[in-house]
Write an enzyme that holds these catalytic residues in place. Structure first.
Site, PDB file in Angstrom:
ATOM      1  N   ARG A 268      32.629  -4.730   4.823  1.00  0.00           N
ATOM      2  CA  ARG A 268      31.761  -6.195   5.003  1.00  0.00           C
ATOM      3  C   ARG A 268      30.846  -6.117   3.752  1.00  0.00           C
ATOM      4  O   ARG A 268      30.131  -7.374   3.252  1.00  0.00           O
ATOM      5  CB  ARG A 268      30.901  -5.979   6.242  1.00  0.00           C
TER       6      ARG A 268
ATOM      7  N   MET B  65      28.481   2.574   2.698  1.00  0.00           N
ATOM      8  CA  MET B  65      29.919   1.807   2.323  1.00  0.00           C
ATOM      9  C   MET B  65      30.298   1.006   3.816  1.00  0.00           C
ATOM     10  O   MET B  65      30.595   1.646   4.325  1.00  0.00           O
ATOM     11  CB  MET B  65      30.712   2.672   1.670  1.00  0.00           C
TER      12      MET B  65
ATOM     13  N   GLN C 210      38.927  -6.110  18.763  1.00  0.00           N
ATOM     14  CA  GLN C 210      37.619  -5.462  18.702  1.00  0.00           C
ATOM     15  C   GLN C 210      36.526  -6.442  18.017  1.00  0.00           C
ATOM     16  O   GLN C 210      35.380  -5.969  17.939  1.00  0.00           O
ATOM     17  CB  GLN C 210      37.448  -4.167  17.973  1.00  0.00           C
TER      18      GLN C 210
ATOM     19  N   GLN D 208      35.281   3.803  -0.853  1.00  0.00           N
ATOM     20  CA  GLN D 208      35.180   5.408  -1.092  1.00  0.00           C
ATOM     21  C   GLN D 208      34.874   6.092   0.229  1.00  0.00           C
ATOM     22  O   GLN D 208      35.178   7.058   0.236  1.00  0.00           O
ATOM     23  CB  GLN D 208      33.962   5.610  -2.147  1.00  0.00           C
ATOM     24  N   GLY D 209      34.324   5.251   1.034  1.00  0.00           N
ATOM     25  CA  GLY D 209      34.025   5.965   2.465  1.00  0.00           C
ATOM     26  C   GLY D 209      35.387   6.345   3.028  1.00  0.00           C
ATOM     27  O   GLY D 209      35.527   7.544   3.647  1.00  0.00           O
ATOM     28  N   HIS D 210      36.194   5.121   3.136  1.00  0.00           N
ATOM     29  CA  HIS D 210      37.433   5.545   3.782  1.00  0.00           C
ATOM     30  C   HIS D 210      38.406   6.706   2.897  1.00  0.00           C
ATOM     31  O   HIS D 210      38.901   7.535   3.477  1.00  0.00           O
ATOM     32  CB  HIS D 210      38.497   4.389   3.537  1.00  0.00           C
TER      33      HIS D 210
ATOM     34  N   GLU E 199      30.698   8.872  10.129  1.00  0.00           N
ATOM     35  CA  GLU E 199      29.437   8.835  10.914  1.00  0.00           C
ATOM     36  C   GLU E 199      28.871   7.294  10.834  1.00  0.00           C
ATOM     37  O   GLU E 199      27.795   7.142  11.364  1.00  0.00           O
ATOM     38  CB  GLU E 199      28.675   9.925  10.807  1.00  0.00           C
TER      39      GLU E 199
HETATM   40  O1  PAF Z   1      36.181   2.065  12.244  1.00  0.00           O
HETATM   41  C1  PAF Z   1      37.090   1.141  12.084  1.00  0.00           C
HETATM   42  O2  PAF Z   1      37.810   0.732  10.879  1.00  0.00           O
HETATM   43  C2  PAF Z   1      37.891   0.444  13.298  1.00  0.00           C
HETATM   44  O3  PAF Z   1      37.065   0.483  14.396  1.00  0.00           O
HETATM   45  C3  PAF Z   1      39.190   1.374  13.728  1.00  0.00           C
HETATM   46  C4  PAF Z   1      38.706   2.928  14.123  1.00  0.00           C
HETATM   47  C5  PAF Z   1      40.243   1.512  12.525  1.00  0.00           C
HETATM   48  C6  PAF Z   1      39.928   0.602  14.993  1.00  0.00           C
HETATM   49  O4  PAF Z   1      40.315  -0.525  14.509  1.00  0.00           O
END
Ligand code: PAF
Length: 274
Positions: free
Chosen positions: A180, A177, A52, A26-28, A141
């Site tokens: 993980r 959310m 990353q 839901q956050g996305h 955020e």
């Molecule tokens: O926040 C994330 O999911 C990732 O760090 C992002 C911004 C998609 C970069 O891979």
């Protein structure tokens, strides 16, 4: 994707962009809704960015549910453009991050505990910005340090991309959310709202006028007594430069930030304290 974005821009359409690593929650979806509201076209990228991850096990186990993600996006709006690049497309044989200087934002908290993480994030976000050419890009955020770094990256790139911050989306019990969360055992999932509770406690103490050192001490001791959660760090930092606060100075905004292990799963959260 680049050609499509160029064509949209030529037609005078505004492009909103939500970069993700998939396993959408839901956050996305709230980021996507903000973009749908503000722009003519919305692009969502799904790419688990190898550069990353400082921990290969975390990368290997990162949840991947592309079909489910596509379905969730389609339910939201059929016109969303989903960009699903392959690592070869993005990194062209050189799976390495570039090095960035964000004036110290990248050195504290996540930057200190996950070496190279923000170089990887900035590298992928820069590449995606070049391809997607957005007018606005949306970041949650929950990853507040990432948000500040991306805002700084956007200033450095001078592409005039507006970075739009979106508030943390929480479960009913307060857990922020995160993809993980899907990997938590039922026992750790039960314990995880403690992160939110401890941040609320920190906010209460800040409002009562306790100085940062006393609050940090109190929060650490709350975790010392917790049987299931291991605190990696709890920090109180200036929202602007993310440097640790020694006092609450009038006129400045401060946040509490933490990273906690629930078994093998590392969770982060943060909250405005004033
Ligand atoms: O926040 C994330 O999911 C990732 O760090 C992002 C911004 C998609 C970069 O891979």
């Amino acid at each position: 994707m680049h050609d499509h974005a160029t064509a949209l821009r030529r037609q005078g359409q505004s492009i909103g962009f939500v970069p993700t690593m998939g396993a959408l929650h839901q956050g996305h979806l709230s980021l996507v809704q903000h973009s749908l509201r503000d722009n003519d076209a919305t692009v969502v990228s799904i790419f688990v960015n190898p550069t990353q991850f400082d921990n290969p096990d975390d990368l290997a186990k990162y949840p991947r549910f592309v079909e489910k993600d596509l379905h969730a996006l389609e339910q939201l709006d059929k016109n969303i453009i989903v960009y699903l690049p392959l690592a070869e497309d993005i990194y062209q044989g050189r799976v390495e991050a570039d090095h960035y200087d964000f004036g110290g934002l990248e050195k504290v908290m996540e930057g200190a505990f996950r070496p190279g993480h923000f170089d990887g994030v900035a590298t992928i976000v820069r590449k995606l910005f070049d391809i997607v050419q957005p007018h606005r890009a949306y970041f949650g955020e929950k990853d507040f340090q990432q948000l500040r770094i991306i805002q700084t990256l956007a200033q450095q790139l001078k592409d005039s991309i507006e970075i739009v911050p979106v508030e943390i989306y929480r479960e009913n019990d307060g857990l922020a959310m995160s993809s993980r969360n899907l990997r938590l055992t039922p026992e750790h999932r039960g314990a995880a709202p403690f992160l939110y509770e401890s941040l609320q406690k920190a906010r209460e103490m800040a409002r009562e006028g306790l100085p940062p050192a006393a609050i940090k001490e109190a929060i650490r001791s709350m975790y010392d007594q917790h049987p299931l959660l291991d605190l990696e760090y709890f920090e109180i930092a200036d929202e602007e430069n993310l440097q640790p606060a020694t006092a609450f100075e009038p006129g400045k905004k401060y946040r509490g930030f933490l990273a906690v292990y629930a078994g093998d799963i590392r969770l982060i959260d943060n909250m405005a304290l004033n």
